[in-house]
Structure formats: C-alpha cells, structure tokens
Design a protein around this motif. Structure first.
Motif, PDB file in Angstrom:
ATOM      1  N   VAL A   1       5.790  -0.966   1.450  1.00 25.42           N
ATOM      2  CA  VAL A   1       6.775  -1.738   2.201  1.00 25.42           C
ATOM      3  C   VAL A   1       6.242  -3.150   2.447  1.00 25.42           C
ATOM      4  O   VAL A   1       7.006  -4.103   2.522  1.00 25.42           O
ATOM      5  CB  VAL A   1       7.106  -1.033   3.539  1.00 25.42           C
ATOM      6  CG1 VAL A   1       8.040  -1.881   4.399  1.00 25.42           C
ATOM      7  CG2 VAL A   1       7.723   0.340   3.275  1.00 25.42           C
ATOM      8  N   GLY A   2       4.942  -3.279   2.574  1.00 25.23           N
ATOM      9  CA  GLY A   2       4.294  -4.572   2.734  1.00 25.23           C
ATOM     10  C   GLY A   2       2.882  -4.498   2.176  1.00 25.23           C
ATOM     11  O   GLY A   2       2.241  -3.442   2.230  1.00 25.23           O
ATOM     12  N   GLN A   3       2.377  -5.626   1.633  1.00 24.60           N
ATOM     13  CA  GLN A   3       1.052  -5.618   1.007  1.00 24.60           C
ATOM     14  C   GLN A   3       0.486  -7.026   0.974  1.00 24.60           C
ATOM     15  O   GLN A   3       1.225  -7.992   0.811  1.00 24.60           O
ATOM     16  CB  GLN A   3       1.133  -5.038  -0.411  1.00 24.60           C
ATOM     17  CG  GLN A   3       2.127  -5.762  -1.325  1.00 24.60           C
ATOM     18  CD  GLN A   3       2.487  -4.976  -2.569  1.00 24.60           C
ATOM     19  OE1 GLN A   3       3.008  -3.859  -2.504  1.00 24.60           O
ATOM     20  NE2 GLN A   3       2.196  -5.587  -3.738  1.00 24.60           N
ATOM     21  N   THR A   4      -0.832  -7.122   1.127  1.00 24.85           N
ATOM     22  CA  THR A   4      -1.462  -8.439   1.119  1.00 24.85           C
ATOM     23  C   THR A   4      -1.917  -8.839  -0.285  1.00 24.85           C
ATOM     24  O   THR A   4      -2.291  -9.991  -0.510  1.00 24.85           O
ATOM     25  CB  THR A   4      -2.691  -8.462   2.050  1.00 24.85           C
ATOM     26  OG1 THR A   4      -3.624  -7.464   1.620  1.00 24.85           O
ATOM     27  CG2 THR A   4      -2.281  -8.187   3.488  1.00 24.85           C
ATOM     28  N   GLY A   5      -1.911  -7.911  -1.212  1.00 28.09           N
ATOM     29  CA  GLY A   5      -2.294  -8.193  -2.593  1.00 28.09           C
ATOM     30  C   GLY A   5      -1.617  -7.197  -3.508  1.00 28.09           C
ATOM     31  O   GLY A   5      -0.944  -6.260  -3.053  1.00 28.09           O
ATOM     32  N   ARG A   6      -1.794  -7.390  -4.809  1.00 34.30           N
ATOM     33  CA  ARG A   6      -1.162  -6.479  -5.769  1.00 34.30           C
ATOM     34  C   ARG A   6      -1.883  -5.134  -5.763  1.00 34.30           C
ATOM     35  O   ARG A   6      -3.112  -5.083  -5.801  1.00 34.30           O
ATOM     36  CB  ARG A   6      -1.173  -7.087  -7.167  1.00 34.30           C
ATOM     37  CG  ARG A   6      -0.368  -8.372  -7.267  1.00 34.30           C
ATOM     38  CD  ARG A   6      -0.240  -8.859  -8.692  1.00 34.30           C
ATOM     39  NE  ARG A   6       0.424 -10.164  -8.725  1.00 34.30           N
ATOM     40  CZ  ARG A   6       1.732 -10.327  -8.690  1.00 34.30           C
ATOM     41  NH1 ARG A   6       2.528  -9.272  -8.618  1.00 34.30           N
ATOM     42  NH2 ARG A   6       2.268 -11.542  -8.721  1.00 34.30           N
TER      43      ARG A   6
ATOM     44  N   ILE B   1      11.009   1.707   9.630  1.00 34.22           N
ATOM     45  CA  ILE B   1      12.242   2.432   9.974  1.00 34.22           C
ATOM     46  C   ILE B   1      13.362   2.028   9.000  1.00 34.22           C
ATOM     47  O   ILE B   1      14.088   2.890   8.470  1.00 34.22           O
ATOM     48  CB  ILE B   1      12.672   2.134  11.423  1.00 34.22           C
ATOM     49  CG1 ILE B   1      11.661   2.744  12.405  1.00 34.22           C
ATOM     50  CG2 ILE B   1      14.069   2.675  11.696  1.00 34.22           C
ATOM     51  CD1 ILE B   1      11.889   2.324  13.857  1.00 34.22           C
ATOM     52  N   ALA B   2      13.496   0.735   8.750  1.00 37.69           N
ATOM     53  CA  ALA B   2      14.545   0.249   7.850  1.00 37.69           C
ATOM     54  C   ALA B   2      14.344   0.791   6.440  1.00 37.69           C
ATOM     55  O   ALA B   2      15.311   1.202   5.774  1.00 37.69           O
ATOM     56  CB  ALA B   2      14.534  -1.275   7.828  1.00 37.69           C
ATOM     57  N   SER B   3      13.094   0.836   5.972  1.00 34.85           N
ATOM     58  CA  SER B   3      12.808   1.359   4.633  1.00 34.85           C
ATOM     59  C   SER B   3      13.139   2.841   4.546  1.00 34.85           C
ATOM     60  O   SER B   3      13.751   3.302   3.571  1.00 34.85           O
ATOM     61  CB  SER B   3      11.332   1.127   4.293  1.00 34.85           C
ATOM     62  OG  SER B   3      10.987   1.756   3.075  1.00 34.85           O
ATOM     63  N   ASN B   4      12.752   3.580   5.576  1.00 36.92           N
ATOM     64  CA  ASN B   4      13.005   5.032   5.576  1.00 36.92           C
ATOM     65  C   ASN B   4      14.506   5.327   5.571  1.00 36.92           C
ATOM     66  O   ASN B   4      14.976   6.231   4.862  1.00 36.92           O
ATOM     67  CB  ASN B   4      12.345   5.689   6.797  1.00 36.92           C
ATOM     68  CG  ASN B   4      10.824   5.604   6.748  1.00 36.92           C
ATOM     69  OD1 ASN B   4      10.237   5.385   5.681  1.00 36.92           O
ATOM     70  ND2 ASN B   4      10.179   5.765   7.898  1.00 36.92           N
TER      71      ASN B   4
ATOM     72  N   VAL C   1       1.001  -1.243   3.579  1.00 34.03           N
ATOM     73  CA  VAL C   1       1.632  -0.217   4.395  1.00 34.03           C
ATOM     74  C   VAL C   1       2.779   0.420   3.623  1.00 34.03           C
ATOM     75  O   VAL C   1       3.482  -0.251   2.870  1.00 34.03           O
ATOM     76  CB  VAL C   1       2.127  -0.809   5.742  1.00 34.03           C
ATOM     77  CG1 VAL C   1       3.215  -1.845   5.517  1.00 34.03           C
ATOM     78  CG2 VAL C   1       2.593   0.287   6.682  1.00 34.03           C
ATOM     79  N   THR C   2       2.943   1.724   3.798  1.00 32.69           N
ATOM     80  CA  THR C   2       3.998   2.480   3.120  1.00 32.69           C
ATOM     81  C   THR C   2       4.868   3.174   4.151  1.00 32.69           C
ATOM     82  O   THR C   2       4.430   3.446   5.272  1.00 32.69           O
ATOM     83  CB  THR C   2       3.394   3.553   2.190  1.00 32.69           C
ATOM     84  OG1 THR C   2       2.835   4.600   3.003  1.00 32.69           O
ATOM     85  CG2 THR C   2       2.319   2.986   1.293  1.00 32.69           C
ATOM     86  N   GLY C   3       6.102   3.481   3.757  1.00 29.82           N
ATOM     87  CA  GLY C   3       7.003   4.226   4.626  1.00 29.82           C
ATOM     88  C   GLY C   3       6.839   5.729   4.442  1.00 29.82           C
ATOM     89  O   GLY C   3       5.926   6.206   3.756  1.00 29.82           O
ATOM     90  N   ALA C   4       7.739   6.466   5.048  1.00 30.96           N
ATOM     91  CA  ALA C   4       7.674   7.928   4.996  1.00 30.96           C
ATOM     92  C   ALA C   4       7.894   8.466   3.583  1.00 30.96           C
ATOM     93  O   ALA C   4       7.510   9.595   3.274  1.00 30.96           O
ATOM     94  CB  ALA C   4       8.704   8.523   5.960  1.00 30.96           C
TER      95      ALA C   4
END
Length: 361
Positions: free
Chosen positions: A156-161, A79-82, A148-151
């Motif tokens: 927005v977050g990732q465990t690896g490159r 929500i914050a990213s969007n 995970v990506t936003g709209a």
C-alpha cells in the motif's frame, strides 16, 4: 645410631617442609581467589553489555510499533485498501487478480506503473518522513527501508522498490499477522553501503484491535555495533575483543574485525554453551591464543533475534596479577626456606656441641 646433630637437622627440615607445603596451599588458594574475581568481573561485563544491546534493540522495535499504532495516515490508507479489494468481487477472484499483478511486478522487477504510483502516494511520503525523522534525530540512517501492506497482503506504501507486490506468502508477514511482531534471526550486510541490517515485521492494528495490515522495516544496526565497540573502550579492556553471535552461532559483529561477519563459530566451546542458554566463563585456545571467554546468552523466552555475547580476553593479560602473585609468593617461600634451612643447620651444630659438652661433663 643417628647423631643428635642429624636428628635436630632432620627435625628442622621436617618443619620447613610442612611450612612450604602449607605456603603452597595458601598461594594456590589466593591465586584461585584472584582468578575467580577476574572471571566474575568478566562475566558481569558481558552480562551488562548484553542487556544494553537488548535495550537498544527493543527501543528501535518499540519506535516502529508506536508509529504503526498511532499513524492515522497509515491506518486510514490500509482501511481504504482493504475495502477496495473486498469490493472487487469474490475472494478467490480477488486473489487471482492479485497474483496476476504480482507476476507482472516480479517480471518487471517492480518497474510497472502501479509500483511508481505506490512510491508517489501519501502513505509512502509518510513512511519517508518517518525515516527522515529518525535519521535527523540520530545523525545516521536508522531505517534503510519501510513498506506497508494491507490485509490482502499487497503493498500500500513503500519507500523503495520491492521485489514482490504480494507479501502475505512471506514468513515475516504470516508471523507478524498472527503474533503482532516478527524479528528476523538473520542480519544481512549491504556490501556496497557497508551497512548491516535486521528485518522487523509489525502488525498494524486499529484502535479496537482489529488488524489492518503489516508493516516491514529494515533496521540499520550500526548503533548496536558501535555500542559494543564503545563499551569495550570505556571498560578499559586490554587485549580483549567482543563477539555478538546469532542463534546459529554466526558472527553478527566482532569488535575490530568486520571481515568476521557471518563466520560460523558454532564449533567453539564457549559459543556452544551460550547457545544452550548457559552463562559463565571458560578458558579456550582460539587461533593459537589462550583466551578467557565470558559468555552471556539472550534472555530466557526472549523473542528473536536471540543474540548472545562473548567477551574474549588473553589469559596472559587478564590473569597477569594472579600469575605475578603466585611467582612472588613462590620466590619469597623459597628464600624463606633457604634461610630457615641455613638457620636450622647452624642451630643444630650449636645444640649438638652443647649436648656433647654436657655429656662429657
């Protein structure tokens, strides 16, 4: 004319021929019934295992869907990213900015300050905790990667490159955003880690059903491959092996032969039938070996991955008892026929002698 003895002997022979023909029919019928039972058992085994595989896969998908649907950390961050991107100006200008960042990201292969910031944020930490939980619970890595990506389609977050910053131009993102779920048709293999994995895309929805973004998880399918191997061992199958094939007819897993991964089997009869959604058995010669192949397709209307299963058993083993029955009964029939022929011969001589004495008297 024909002597009485010969007439009697001919009559006995006729009766014996009729009995042998009837016996042959009975032998064939019993053998066919036994072979039919073997085929039905093979079909039942392949269907049961296919359902177990489907259940295991659905369980994995549901676990990642549950995480995406209940993690407040994840949803709040999306929500914050969007809101952040929406507040940066006109949509066209925001997209131009995103594409500029994406080009820089790809040129540096994900090694720019923004990528490191994402790796270090609290969303990525939550994703890593989820991976660790499943790893500890299962005793092996379950998810090789999650991001995970936003709209707006950006990480927005990732465990690896990741190779890209912008994901919304990828098929997984488009389908997951539109339909809620995307599962790859293709299994990939990490040669260095010897791990086979399947990509899953899940839409992240808020409590009121409004979509916030898309999560992608790379699922390790080692447990599904082990399910196949252990099932075969528990079932006591001899000289048999199982094959899991994808929607194109390529090998996802072949029991006891990891080198077969990715091999195209679409020209084989059993595989062609199962890819058409058929269920049954067929005898087919593969690499010089005659096999009874029982095949079970993916469920009708099931979403990807549309994996099908083929159980292969050598006919020399699986039809062993039917062949033994046929051989034994044929042997008994021949011995009985010989005995009946000899008996008929002696009886005909005896009756012929009696008849001749009566005629003389």
């Amino acid at each position: 004319g024909m002597s009485i003895r010969n007439r009697l002997l001919l009559g006995y022979v006729g009766v014996i021929v009729i009995l042998m023909a009837s016996g042959a029919l009975v032998i064939d019928r019993m053998s066919d019934e036994l072979e039919g039972a073997v085929r039905r058992d093979a079909q039942a085994l392949s269907t049961t295992l296919r359902e177990k595989i489907d259940l295991a896969l659905r369980s994995r998908i549901q676990s990642i869907q549950a995480f995406a649907g209940t993690s407040s950390t994840l949803q709040d961050a999306l929500i914050a990213s969007n809101v952040d991107f929406a507040g940066r100006g006109m949509a066209a200008d925001v997209r131009a900015e995103i594409h500029e960042i994406d080009e820089a990201w790809k040129a540096a292969k994900g090694r720019i300050p923004l990528a490191q910031e994402l790796l270090d944020n609290h969303v990525s930490a939550a994703l890593r905790r989820t991976m660790a939980f499943h790893h500890e619970n299962e005793g092996r890595p379950v998810f090789a990667e999650i991001f995970v990506t936003g709209a707006w389609g950006v990480n927005v977050g990732q465990t690896g490159r990741t190779t890209d910053y912008l994901q919304s131009d990828e098929p997984f993102w488009k389908e997951a955003w539109a339909n809620g779920l995307w599962v790859s048709d293709e299994v990939t293999k990490d040669e260095s880690a010897q791990v086979h994995s399947l990509d899953i895309g899940v839409r992240v929805d808020g409590p009121d059903g409004v979509p916030f973004g898309v999560l992608k998880a790379v699922l390790n399918i080692t447990d599904i491959r082990e399910t196949i191997d252990s099932f075969a061992q528990r079932s006591g199958l001899r000289d048999a092996f199982l094959e899991l094939v994808d929607a194109r007819g390529s090998v996802v897993h072949r029991q006891g032969d990891d080198e077969a991964f990715g091999r195209d089997l679409s020209a084989q009869g059993a595989v062609q039938r199962v890819l058409r959604g058929e269920r049954g058995t067929v005898v087919e010669t593969i690499a010089g070996a005659e096999l009874l192949r029982a095949y079970a397709p993916a469920a009708v209307g099931a979403p990807p991955p549309r994996w099908s299963l083929v159980l292969n058993q050598r006919t020399s083993v699986v039809f062993e008892h039917a062949d033994e029955l046929r051989t034994w009964m044929i042997g008994v029939g021949i011995l009985a026929s010989l005995a009946a022929t000899l008996l008929g011969f002696f009886l005909s001589r005896s009756f012929a002698g009696v008849t001749q004495r009566l005629a003389v008297a």
